[in-house]
Write a protein that holds these residues in place. Structure first.
Motif, PDB file in Angstrom:
ATOM      1  N   ALA A 136     -19.696  23.714  -6.739  1.00  0.00           N
ATOM      2  CA  ALA A 136     -18.709  23.497  -7.800  1.00  0.00           C
ATOM      3  C   ALA A 136     -19.157  22.373  -8.723  1.00  0.00           C
ATOM      4  CB  ALA A 136     -17.344  23.181  -7.191  1.00  0.00           C
ATOM      5  N   ASP A 141     -17.558  22.209 -12.480  1.00  0.00           N
ATOM      6  CA  ASP A 141     -16.096  22.289 -12.313  1.00  0.00           C
ATOM      7  C   ASP A 141     -15.493  21.074 -11.614  1.00  0.00           C
ATOM      8  OD1 ASP A 141     -15.828  24.664 -13.644  1.00  0.00           O
ATOM      9  OD2 ASP A 141     -15.905  25.908 -11.835  1.00  0.00           O
ATOM     10  N   VAL A 191     -11.104  17.597 -10.232  1.00  0.00           N
ATOM     11  CA  VAL A 191     -11.560  18.751 -11.004  1.00  0.00           C
ATOM     12  C   VAL A 191     -11.757  18.367 -12.467  1.00  0.00           C
ATOM     13  CG1 VAL A 191     -10.886  21.051 -11.826  1.00  0.00           C
ATOM     14  CG2 VAL A 191     -10.532  20.425  -9.442  1.00  0.00           C
ATOM     15  N   ALA A 195     -11.412  23.051 -16.037  1.00  0.00           N
ATOM     16  CA  ALA A 195     -11.182  23.955 -14.911  1.00  0.00           C
ATOM     17  C   ALA A 195      -9.846  23.715 -14.220  1.00  0.00           C
ATOM     18  CB  ALA A 195     -12.309  23.800 -13.887  1.00  0.00           C
TER      19      ALA A 195
END
Length: 222
Positions: A136, A141, A191, A195
């Motif tokens: 990720a 993200d 995050v 996102a």
């Protein structure tokens, strides 16, 4: 004959999981296990030599079920952040719907207090979440500076606490809602802004049903 023996073994394992969930390791007796399994004592001893061996088989089956779910999601979801959220929801679904998962979870804590910590399920789960978190981050993200390993340890620890509190207070009837709350509080801190809306939306959805073979965990404990 071979299939009949396998059916018996799975019945014993499932009956044991139900018994251990209901009574705990110390209180569950062979008679309660046999009653839930619907097999003879001889049939049980053909597969498992003792209650302790049977308890560890349930733990192994629960762990395999969890890892199978994580692998299935990882193979079906291309976005790592989404997969991370889905994995936690699948763990919650298993605890709500699967006796093996509930029995294994209780045993992991209870046997650990008697024989020493059962570490493998937690270590493997942290490693799985760490891999997704690193992906990720690579995909852009995660917020800048988020430590993937620290995030994985926090997610596993938070989930363990959330599911335990849900079980104690409400028999896990509210587990999906409590998991959604966990993510709603955590996601803004870890995050990337672009996102966040998508991730929070996923976290607020009910768990999906994934194409995970239900028999895999039972077969792997043989």
């Amino acid at each position: 004959m071979q299939q009949r023996a396998e059916n018996t073994r799975q019945a014993v394992l499932l009956g044991a999981a139900v018994s251990f969930e209901k009574f705990g390791y110390g209180t569950a007796s062979l008679s309660t296990i046999l009653a839930h399994a619907g097999v003879t004592k001889g049939a049980m001893y053909f597969h498992y030599a003792s209650k302790e061996e049977l308890a560890h088989a349930v733990i192994d089956a629960q762990h395999q079920m969890a890892m199978d779910g994580a692998l299935a999601i990882d193979s079906q979801v291309s976005v790592a952040l989404d997969a991370l959220i889905y994995v936690s929801q699948e763990m919650a679904r298993q605890l709500v719907e699967e006796p093996i998962a509930r029995g294994g979870m209780r045993l992991t804590l209870e046997i650990g207090s008697i024989q020493g910590p059962v570490q493998r399920p937690y270590v493997d789960w942290i490693e799985s979440i760490t891999a997704l978190a690193k992906r990720a981050g690579t995909e852009g993200d995660l917020a800048e500076g988020v430590d993937a390993e620290a995030l994985a340890r926090f997610v596993v620890g938070a989930f363990t606490g959330v599911q335990t509190l849900s079980q104690v207070l409400h028999g896990r009837d509210d587990l999906y809602d409590r998991l959604s709350e966990m993510w709603t509080l955590l996601l803004p801190a870890v995050v990337a802004p672009h996102a966040l809306e998508r991730a929070v939306g996923l976290a607020r959805c009910a768990p999906r049903t994934w194409s995970v073979a239900r028999s895999t965990a039972l077969e792997a404990s043989a």
